[in-house]
Design a protein around this motif. Structure first.
Motif: not given
Length: 322
Positions: A48-57, A115-123, A272-277
């Motif tokens: 949703s936030a990426l759609s808003d930033a690009l102004q396209q779905q 862009v690198l987005i997130a780290d996800l530890s494996l468990v 990524m900087n959006d507080p909701t995200v």
């Protein structure tokens, strides 16, 4: 008349995409794994936030199979116009290059890093009735019962496959691998006690751990995970320097125009900087990368380093897939 039409069509397709016209229609983010898994969660939170930033779905499409290579290959071979990009991870962009004898693509030359987005530890988690409570007990049990045990994964060659396969090689057991078309169906069968253990991203494991549906054994990152602070790592439980972790990043096809790469990069960082995200990532146990790790040039070198990092353990373990 036909000649004029042909000339017009050729002129249209030869016209370069202009910065002010991109994006002018919906975009597709390919998630190369089944819906409901950790990578899918990253995509859905950003959508949703990426759609808003690009102004396209931005449409999320799950294209699973071959440890994520089917979906990633589709993007690698697509037209480099920016309208299709892949949410890759350590499995699709690094592990495949050594694990498979003939990968579907070259991770370095067939993609443009965004862009690198997130780290996800494996468990590492086990069915709730497996008679072990920590990694030392698991090792002892597996050495005695390896012929009848099974471990699940999100697909052959995926990060979840490699995490458990490397543990098996390290402790010297040969356990049957049961690949699924994503982390979600693998987790479902672990909860149903049809398989014995699974190495998966923390976001997918936390709800099941908290509900008591599965049993946590060890974090596979070198240190503690902020999402599971009370669970000791494999390193702390005796497998010295053992580490198997996942990450997520966006990639476009090679030869994508620089202004498209930059526009998608900036839009993703804004999302990524959006507080909701940020709140939703935290709730799901996903750690966003720091600002200094978000450039496209950083991701390009990061992929090279990750391929080299995993080449040694994969080769030494004897793992190889057709």
């Amino acid at each position: 008349m036909r000649r004029l039409v042909l000339i017009a069509l050729l002129a249209f397709f030869a016209t370069p995409i202009k910065a002010e016209t991109w994006p002018s229609r919906p975009l597709t983010m390919v998630v190369p794994f089944a819906a409901g898994g950790p990578m899918d969660a990253v995509a859905r939170i950003l959508q949703s936030a990426l759609s808003d930033a690009l102004q396209q779905q931005v449409i999320v499409e799950n294209v699973g199979g071959a440890g994520g290579m089917i979906g990633a290959a589709r993007v690698a071979k697509s037209v480099p116009d920016g309208y299709q990009f892949v949410l890759g991870n350590v499995g699709t962009q690094a592990v495949t290059q050594t694990l498979y004898k003939t990968p579907f693509y070259n991770s370095i030359t067939d993609f443009t890093p965004v862009v690198l987005i997130a780290d996800l530890s494996l468990v590492m988690v086990a069915r709730k009735d497996l008679p072990v409570n920590n990694l030392r007990e698991f090792i002892a049990y597996a050495k005695t019962n390896q012929k009848t045990m099974q471990f699940a994964s999100a697909g052959a060659g995926s990060a979840t496959h490699l995490g458990c396969a490397l543990i098996n090689a390290r402790i010297g057991v040969d356990v049957t691998h049961v690949p699924y078309r994503g982390g979600a169906p693998a987790m479902q069968d672990l909860v149903a006690q049809r398989v014995d253990y699974l190495c998966i991203d923390t976001p997918a494991a936390i709800p099941q751990i908290e509900s008591g549906a599965i049993k946590p054994i060890a974090i596979l990152s070198h240190g503690h995970s902020p999402s599971l602070p009370n669970l000791a790592s494999a390193h702390e439980q005796g497998l010295t320097d053992f580490e198997a972790s996942n990450w997520s990043a966006l990639f476009l096809p090679r030869d994508t125009p620089a202004f498209i790469v930059q526009t998608l990069h900036d839009a993703t960082v804004a999302a990524m900087n959006d507080p909701t995200v940020q709140r939703r990532f935290k709730e799901n146990g996903i750690d966003l990368v720091a600002d200094e790790r978000r450039s496209s040039t950083y991701l390009a070198q990061f992929v090279i380093d990750e391929i080299a990092k995993w080449a040694g353990p994969i080769k030494s373990s004897g793992l190889a897939l057709e």
